[in-house]
Design an enzyme around this catalytic site. Structure first.
Site, PDB file in Angstrom:
ATOM      1  N   ARG A  41       0.852  -1.185   0.000  1.00 19.16           N
ATOM      2  CA  ARG A  41       0.000   0.000   0.000  1.00 19.16           C
ATOM      3  C   ARG A  41       0.893   1.242   0.000  1.00 19.16           C
ATOM      4  O   ARG A  41       1.976   1.246   0.599  1.00 19.16           O
ATOM      5  CB  ARG A  41      -0.896   0.041   1.250  1.00 19.16           C
ATOM      6  CG  ARG A  41      -1.885  -1.099   1.349  1.00 19.16           C
ATOM      7  CD  ARG A  41      -3.017  -0.949   0.334  1.00 19.16           C
ATOM      8  NE  ARG A  41      -4.001  -2.004   0.503  1.00 19.16           N
ATOM      9  CZ  ARG A  41      -3.925  -3.208  -0.042  1.00 19.16           C
ATOM     10  NH1 ARG A  41      -2.872  -3.510  -0.801  1.00 19.16           N
ATOM     11  NH2 ARG A  41      -4.865  -4.106   0.148  1.00 19.16           N
TER      12      ARG A  41
ATOM     13  N   HIS B 272       0.036   0.526 -10.519  1.00 12.95           N
ATOM     14  CA  HIS B 272      -0.785  -0.363  -9.687  1.00 12.95           C
ATOM     15  C   HIS B 272      -1.337  -1.526 -10.515  1.00 12.95           C
ATOM     16  O   HIS B 272      -2.536  -1.793 -10.542  1.00 12.95           O
ATOM     17  CB  HIS B 272      -1.942   0.412  -9.036  1.00 12.95           C
ATOM     18  CG  HIS B 272      -2.495  -0.290  -7.831  1.00 12.95           C
ATOM     19  ND1 HIS B 272      -3.114   0.379  -6.794  1.00 12.95           N
ATOM     20  CD2 HIS B 272      -2.539  -1.618  -7.487  1.00 12.95           C
ATOM     21  CE1 HIS B 272      -3.510  -0.488  -5.875  1.00 12.95           C
ATOM     22  NE2 HIS B 272      -3.176  -1.703  -6.278  1.00 12.95           N
TER      23      HIS B 272
END
Length: 317
Positions: free
Chosen positions: A232, A280
Protein backbone atom coordinates in the site's frame (compact mmCIF):
# COMPACT_ATOMS: atom_id res chain seq x y z
CA UNK A 1 -33.59 -17.16 -13.10
CA UNK A 2 -36.81 -16.89 -11.14
CA UNK A 3 -37.70 -14.16 -8.65
CA UNK A 4 -36.48 -16.19 -5.66
CA UNK A 5 -32.92 -16.32 -6.95
CA UNK A 6 -30.64 -14.07 -4.88
CA UNK A 7 -29.12 -11.08 -6.63
CA UNK A 8 -25.42 -10.40 -7.00
CA UNK A 9 -24.98 -6.68 -7.48
CA UNK A 10 -21.83 -5.79 -9.47
CA UNK A 11 -19.86 -2.56 -9.41
CA UNK A 12 -16.60 -3.30 -11.20
CA UNK A 13 -15.56 -2.20 -14.65
CA UNK A 14 -18.56 0.05 -15.18
CA UNK A 15 -21.94 -0.65 -16.84
CA UNK A 16 -20.19 -1.72 -20.04
CA UNK A 17 -18.67 -4.70 -18.23
CA UNK A 18 -21.89 -6.21 -16.89
CA UNK A 19 -22.35 -8.42 -19.96
CA UNK A 20 -18.96 -10.01 -19.42
CA UNK A 21 -19.62 -10.48 -15.71
CA UNK A 22 -22.92 -12.22 -16.50
CA UNK A 23 -21.32 -14.49 -19.08
CA UNK A 24 -18.40 -15.47 -16.87
CA UNK A 25 -20.52 -16.04 -13.76
CA UNK A 26 -22.92 -18.15 -15.80
CA UNK A 27 -19.97 -20.17 -17.10
CA UNK A 28 -19.08 -21.04 -13.51
CA UNK A 29 -22.72 -21.68 -12.52
CA UNK A 30 -22.92 -18.96 -9.90
CA UNK A 31 -26.26 -19.47 -8.09
CA UNK A 32 -27.27 -15.81 -8.43
CA UNK A 33 -28.92 -13.32 -10.73
CA UNK A 34 -26.30 -10.80 -11.83
CA UNK A 35 -27.42 -7.17 -11.87
CA UNK A 36 -25.59 -3.92 -12.52
CA UNK A 37 -24.89 -1.61 -9.59
CA UNK A 38 -27.19 1.20 -10.72
CA UNK A 39 -30.02 -0.95 -12.12
CA UNK A 40 -33.13 0.96 -10.96
CA UNK A 41 -35.30 -2.17 -10.98
CA UNK A 42 -33.27 -4.06 -8.38
CA UNK A 43 -35.24 -4.94 -5.25
CA UNK A 44 -32.97 -4.10 -2.27
CA UNK A 45 -34.47 -7.03 -0.35
CA UNK A 46 -33.26 -9.48 -3.01
CA UNK A 47 -29.61 -8.38 -2.93
CA UNK A 48 -27.65 -11.07 -1.10
CA UNK A 49 -24.18 -10.45 -2.54
CA UNK A 50 -22.21 -7.49 -3.86
CA UNK A 51 -19.05 -7.67 -5.99
CA UNK A 52 -17.54 -4.22 -5.82
CA UNK A 53 -14.71 -1.83 -6.49
CA UNK A 54 -14.99 1.54 -4.68
CA UNK A 55 -18.68 1.23 -3.75
CA UNK A 56 -20.60 4.47 -3.18
CA UNK A 57 -20.57 5.49 0.50
CA UNK A 58 -23.62 4.25 2.46
CA UNK A 59 -24.80 2.19 -0.50
CA UNK A 60 -24.11 -1.27 0.91
CA UNK A 61 -26.10 -0.40 4.04
CA UNK A 62 -29.25 -0.22 1.89
CA UNK A 63 -29.42 -3.99 1.44
CA UNK A 64 -30.88 -5.61 4.58
CA UNK A 65 -30.32 -9.18 3.38
CA UNK A 66 -26.72 -8.73 2.24
CA UNK A 67 -24.77 -11.90 3.09
CA UNK A 68 -21.27 -11.13 1.81
CA UNK A 69 -19.30 -8.34 0.16
CA UNK A 70 -16.81 -9.54 -2.45
CA UNK A 71 -13.93 -7.22 -3.23
CA UNK A 72 -13.02 -7.02 -6.90
CA UNK A 73 -9.38 -6.73 -5.82
CA UNK A 74 -7.08 -8.28 -3.25
CA UNK A 75 -7.29 -5.15 -1.09
CA UNK A 76 -10.38 -4.00 0.76
CA UNK A 77 -9.44 -0.40 1.62
CA UNK A 78 -11.88 0.85 -1.02
CA UNK A 79 -14.70 -0.91 0.86
CA UNK A 80 -13.58 0.02 4.37
CA UNK A 81 -13.63 3.70 3.36
CA UNK A 82 -17.44 3.58 3.64
CA UNK A 83 -18.36 5.07 7.06
CA UNK A 84 -21.71 3.23 7.02
CA UNK A 85 -20.36 -0.15 6.03
CA UNK A 86 -22.49 -2.94 7.57
CA UNK A 87 -20.40 -4.21 10.46
CA UNK A 88 -21.70 -7.79 10.47
CA UNK A 89 -21.36 -8.60 6.76
CA UNK A 90 -18.18 -10.54 5.85
CA UNK A 91 -15.82 -8.99 3.32
CA UNK A 92 -14.00 -11.42 1.03
CA UNK A 93 -10.70 -10.47 -0.59
CA UNK A 94 -10.15 -11.35 -4.26
CA UNK A 95 -7.20 -13.71 -3.88
CA UNK A 96 -7.02 -16.33 -6.61
CA UNK A 97 -4.35 -18.66 -7.99
CA UNK A 98 -3.97 -16.22 -10.88
CA UNK A 99 -3.55 -13.30 -8.46
CA UNK A 100 -0.80 -15.18 -6.66
CA UNK A 101 0.97 -16.08 -9.91
CA UNK A 102 0.76 -12.54 -11.27
CA UNK A 103 2.09 -11.03 -8.04
CA UNK A 104 4.91 -13.56 -7.86
CA UNK A 105 5.87 -12.85 -11.49
CA UNK A 106 5.71 -9.08 -10.98
CA UNK A 107 7.87 -9.06 -7.86
CA UNK A 108 10.39 -11.43 -9.44
CA UNK A 109 10.58 -9.15 -12.49
CA UNK A 110 11.00 -6.15 -10.17
CA UNK A 111 13.80 -7.82 -8.20
CA UNK A 112 15.61 -8.66 -11.42
CA UNK A 113 15.16 -5.10 -12.68
CA UNK A 114 16.76 -3.70 -9.55
CA UNK A 115 19.45 -6.39 -9.57
CA UNK A 116 20.36 -5.48 -13.17
CA UNK A 117 20.09 -1.72 -12.45
CA UNK A 118 17.30 -0.99 -14.89
CA UNK A 119 16.83 2.55 -13.49
CA UNK A 120 20.29 3.34 -14.88
CA UNK A 121 19.44 1.71 -18.22
CA UNK A 122 16.16 3.67 -18.47
CA UNK A 123 17.99 6.91 -17.72
CA UNK A 124 20.67 6.22 -20.29
CA UNK A 125 18.08 5.46 -22.95
CA UNK A 126 16.24 8.72 -22.20
CA UNK A 127 19.54 10.57 -22.79
CA UNK A 128 20.50 8.47 -25.84
CA UNK A 129 23.60 7.51 -23.89
CA UNK A 130 25.55 4.30 -24.54
CA UNK A 131 27.60 3.47 -21.44
CA UNK A 132 28.41 -0.15 -20.75
CA UNK A 133 28.44 -1.32 -17.15
CA UNK A 134 28.19 -4.50 -15.10
CA UNK A 135 26.25 -5.26 -11.93
CA UNK A 136 27.97 -6.68 -8.85
CA UNK A 137 25.84 -9.74 -8.05
CA UNK A 138 23.74 -12.54 -9.46
CA UNK A 139 20.43 -13.68 -8.00
CA UNK A 140 22.18 -16.50 -6.17
CA UNK A 141 24.26 -13.93 -4.32
CA UNK A 142 21.36 -11.59 -3.54
CA UNK A 143 19.26 -11.66 -0.39
CA UNK A 144 15.59 -10.85 -0.96
CA UNK A 145 13.31 -10.14 1.99
CA UNK A 146 9.53 -10.08 1.75
CA UNK A 147 7.52 -8.22 4.38
CA UNK A 148 4.13 -9.93 4.56
CA UNK A 149 3.77 -13.68 4.20
CA UNK A 150 0.11 -14.11 3.40
CA UNK A 151 -1.07 -15.94 0.30
CA UNK A 152 0.51 -13.39 -2.05
CA UNK A 153 3.72 -12.92 -0.11
CA UNK A 154 4.34 -16.63 0.20
CA UNK A 155 3.81 -17.10 -3.55
CA UNK A 156 6.42 -14.39 -4.16
CA UNK A 157 8.84 -16.00 -1.72
CA UNK A 158 8.54 -19.40 -3.39
CA UNK A 159 9.20 -18.03 -6.88
CA UNK A 160 12.19 -15.99 -5.72
CA UNK A 161 13.62 -19.06 -4.02
CA UNK A 162 13.09 -21.11 -7.18
CA UNK A 163 14.95 -18.45 -9.17
CA UNK A 164 17.90 -18.79 -6.81
CA UNK A 165 17.56 -15.67 -4.67
CA UNK A 166 18.51 -16.13 -1.00
CA UNK A 167 14.97 -15.66 0.22
CA UNK A 168 13.50 -14.68 3.57
CA UNK A 169 10.16 -13.41 4.78
CA UNK A 170 8.85 -11.47 7.74
CA UNK A 171 5.35 -11.55 9.21
CA UNK A 172 3.60 -10.72 12.44
CA UNK A 173 3.29 -14.40 13.38
CA UNK A 174 5.54 -17.39 12.68
CA UNK A 175 5.46 -19.11 9.28
CA UNK A 176 7.27 -22.10 7.83
CA UNK A 177 8.20 -22.64 4.19
CA UNK A 178 10.93 -24.85 2.69
CA UNK A 179 13.69 -22.75 1.16
CA UNK A 180 12.50 -19.54 2.85
CA UNK A 181 13.99 -18.25 6.10
CA UNK A 182 11.02 -16.96 8.10
CA UNK A 183 11.21 -14.15 10.66
CA UNK A 184 8.31 -13.12 12.89
CA UNK A 185 7.33 -10.22 15.09
CA UNK A 186 8.94 -6.94 16.06
CA UNK A 187 11.87 -8.64 17.76
CA UNK A 188 12.94 -10.31 14.49
CA UNK A 189 12.57 -7.26 12.26
CA UNK A 190 16.10 -5.82 12.71
CA UNK A 191 17.77 -9.15 11.86
CA UNK A 192 15.47 -9.56 8.85
CA UNK A 193 16.32 -6.10 7.54
CA UNK A 194 20.05 -6.48 8.12
CA UNK A 195 20.20 -9.53 5.82
CA UNK A 196 18.07 -8.01 3.03
CA UNK A 197 19.55 -6.62 -0.20
CA UNK A 198 16.15 -6.17 -1.88
CA UNK A 199 13.15 -5.45 0.36
CA UNK A 200 9.65 -6.21 -0.97
CA UNK A 201 6.69 -4.75 0.91
CA UNK A 202 3.51 -6.80 0.69
CA UNK A 203 2.01 -5.93 4.06
CA UNK A 204 -1.69 -5.36 4.74
CA UNK A 205 -2.92 -1.87 5.57
CA UNK A 206 -3.24 -1.69 9.37
CA UNK A 207 -2.53 0.86 12.08
CA UNK A 208 0.75 -0.93 12.76
CA UNK A 209 1.95 -0.95 9.14
CA UNK A 210 1.15 2.62 8.10
CA UNK A 211 4.35 4.64 7.62
CA UNK A 212 6.35 1.59 8.70
CA UNK A 213 8.85 2.12 5.89
CA UNK A 214 10.49 5.23 7.27
CA UNK A 215 14.00 6.53 7.84
CA UNK A 216 14.54 4.29 10.86
CA UNK A 217 13.55 1.12 8.99
CA UNK A 218 15.45 2.01 5.82
CA UNK A 219 18.61 2.72 7.82
CA UNK A 220 18.63 -0.91 8.99
CA UNK A 221 19.00 -2.22 5.42
CA UNK A 222 22.46 -2.75 3.92
CA UNK A 223 23.74 0.37 2.17
CA UNK A 224 22.54 0.48 -1.46
CA UNK A 225 19.61 -1.94 -0.94
CA UNK A 226 16.68 -2.00 -3.31
CA UNK A 227 13.05 -1.43 -2.32
CA UNK A 228 9.87 -2.68 -4.02
CA UNK A 229 6.41 -1.62 -2.84
CA UNK A 230 3.43 -3.64 -4.01
CA UNK A 231 1.59 -3.38 -0.68
CA UNK A 232 0.00 0.00 0.00
CA UNK A 233 1.15 3.55 -0.55
CA UNK A 234 0.36 4.20 3.12
CA UNK A 235 3.23 1.93 4.18
CA UNK A 236 5.87 4.41 3.02
CA UNK A 237 7.02 7.74 4.39
CA UNK A 238 7.60 9.49 1.07
CA UNK A 239 10.08 12.07 2.30
CA UNK A 240 12.16 9.43 4.08
CA UNK A 241 12.19 7.20 1.00
CA UNK A 242 13.39 10.02 -1.26
CA UNK A 243 16.03 11.06 1.26
CA UNK A 244 17.32 7.47 1.53
CA UNK A 245 17.63 7.31 -2.26
CA UNK A 246 19.37 10.69 -2.48
CA UNK A 247 22.03 9.78 0.07
CA UNK A 248 22.59 6.27 -1.31
CA UNK A 249 21.21 4.29 1.63
CA UNK A 250 18.77 2.93 -0.96
CA UNK A 251 20.16 2.16 -4.37
CA UNK A 252 16.87 2.09 -6.25
CA UNK A 253 13.14 1.56 -5.80
CA UNK A 254 10.23 0.23 -7.82
CA UNK A 255 6.84 1.54 -6.68
CA UNK A 256 3.51 0.14 -7.84
CA UNK A 257 1.16 1.61 -5.20
CA UNK A 258 0.64 5.15 -3.95
CA UNK A 259 -1.43 7.13 -1.45
CA UNK A 260 -3.11 9.01 -4.31
CA UNK A 261 -3.91 7.15 -7.53
CA UNK A 262 -3.48 7.99 -10.33
CA UNK A 263 -0.14 9.36 -9.15
CA UNK A 264 -0.26 13.17 -9.63
CA UNK A 265 2.00 14.56 -12.34
CA UNK A 266 3.73 16.78 -9.78
CA UNK A 267 4.79 13.84 -7.59
CA UNK A 268 8.61 13.64 -7.35
CA UNK A 269 8.55 9.86 -7.81
CA UNK A 270 7.94 10.36 -11.55
CA UNK A 271 11.22 12.17 -12.09
CA UNK A 272 13.59 10.58 -9.59
CA UNK A 273 16.40 8.83 -11.53
CA UNK A 274 16.50 5.88 -9.13
CA UNK A 275 12.75 5.13 -9.08
CA UNK A 276 10.69 3.05 -11.48
CA UNK A 277 6.95 3.85 -11.29
CA UNK A 278 4.33 1.32 -12.38
CA UNK A 279 0.55 2.00 -12.39
CA UNK A 280 -0.78 -0.36 -9.69
CA UNK A 281 -0.87 -3.34 -12.01
CA UNK A 282 1.15 -5.94 -10.15
CA UNK A 283 -1.50 -8.60 -9.72
CA UNK A 284 -4.84 -7.69 -11.30
CA UNK A 285 -6.45 -10.99 -12.37
CA UNK A 286 -8.61 -11.34 -15.46
CA UNK A 287 -12.34 -10.66 -15.17
CA UNK A 288 -13.01 -14.32 -15.91
CA UNK A 289 -10.73 -15.40 -13.05
CA UNK A 290 -12.44 -13.01 -10.65
CA UNK A 291 -15.84 -14.32 -11.75
CA UNK A 292 -14.67 -17.87 -11.13
CA UNK A 293 -13.55 -16.95 -7.62
CA UNK A 294 -16.79 -15.08 -6.93
CA UNK A 295 -18.83 -18.09 -8.07
CA UNK A 296 -16.82 -20.40 -5.79
CA UNK A 297 -17.24 -18.03 -2.85
CA UNK A 298 -21.00 -17.68 -3.30
CA UNK A 299 -21.47 -21.43 -3.76
CA UNK A 300 -19.50 -22.08 -0.57
CA UNK A 301 -21.55 -19.56 1.38
CA UNK A 302 -24.84 -21.01 0.12
CA UNK A 303 -23.65 -24.50 1.10
CA UNK A 304 -22.71 -23.35 4.58
CA UNK A 305 -19.01 -23.95 4.02
CA UNK A 306 -16.24 -21.73 5.44
CA UNK A 307 -15.06 -18.91 3.20
CA UNK A 308 -11.46 -18.35 2.20
CA UNK A 309 -9.70 -14.96 2.32
CA UNK A 310 -12.24 -13.27 4.62
CA UNK A 311 -11.06 -9.91 5.90
CA UNK A 312 -10.51 -9.99 9.66
CA UNK A 313 -11.78 -6.70 11.07
CA UNK A 314 -9.93 -7.22 14.35
CA UNK A 315 -6.50 -8.00 12.86
CA UNK A 316 -6.97 -5.54 10.00
CA UNK A 317 -6.25 -7.95 7.15
Amino acid sequence: MNSTTPILLVKSGGPQAIGQWRAHLAEFAAPVEVREWNDPEVDPQAVHYALVWQPDPARLARYPNLKAILSSAAGVDHILADPQLPASVPIVRMVTPETQQRMAEFTLMSSLMLLKDMPRVIGQQARCEWTEFSTPRTARETRVGIMGLGALGMACARLHAQMGFITAGWARSARQEPGVQCFAGAADLPAFLARTDILICLLPDTEDTRQLVDARLLAQLPSGAGFINVGRGSHVNHADLLAALDRGQLGAALLDVFDTEPLPAAAPFWRHPRIIVTPHGAATPSRRERARQAALTIAAFEAGQPLAHVYDRVRGY
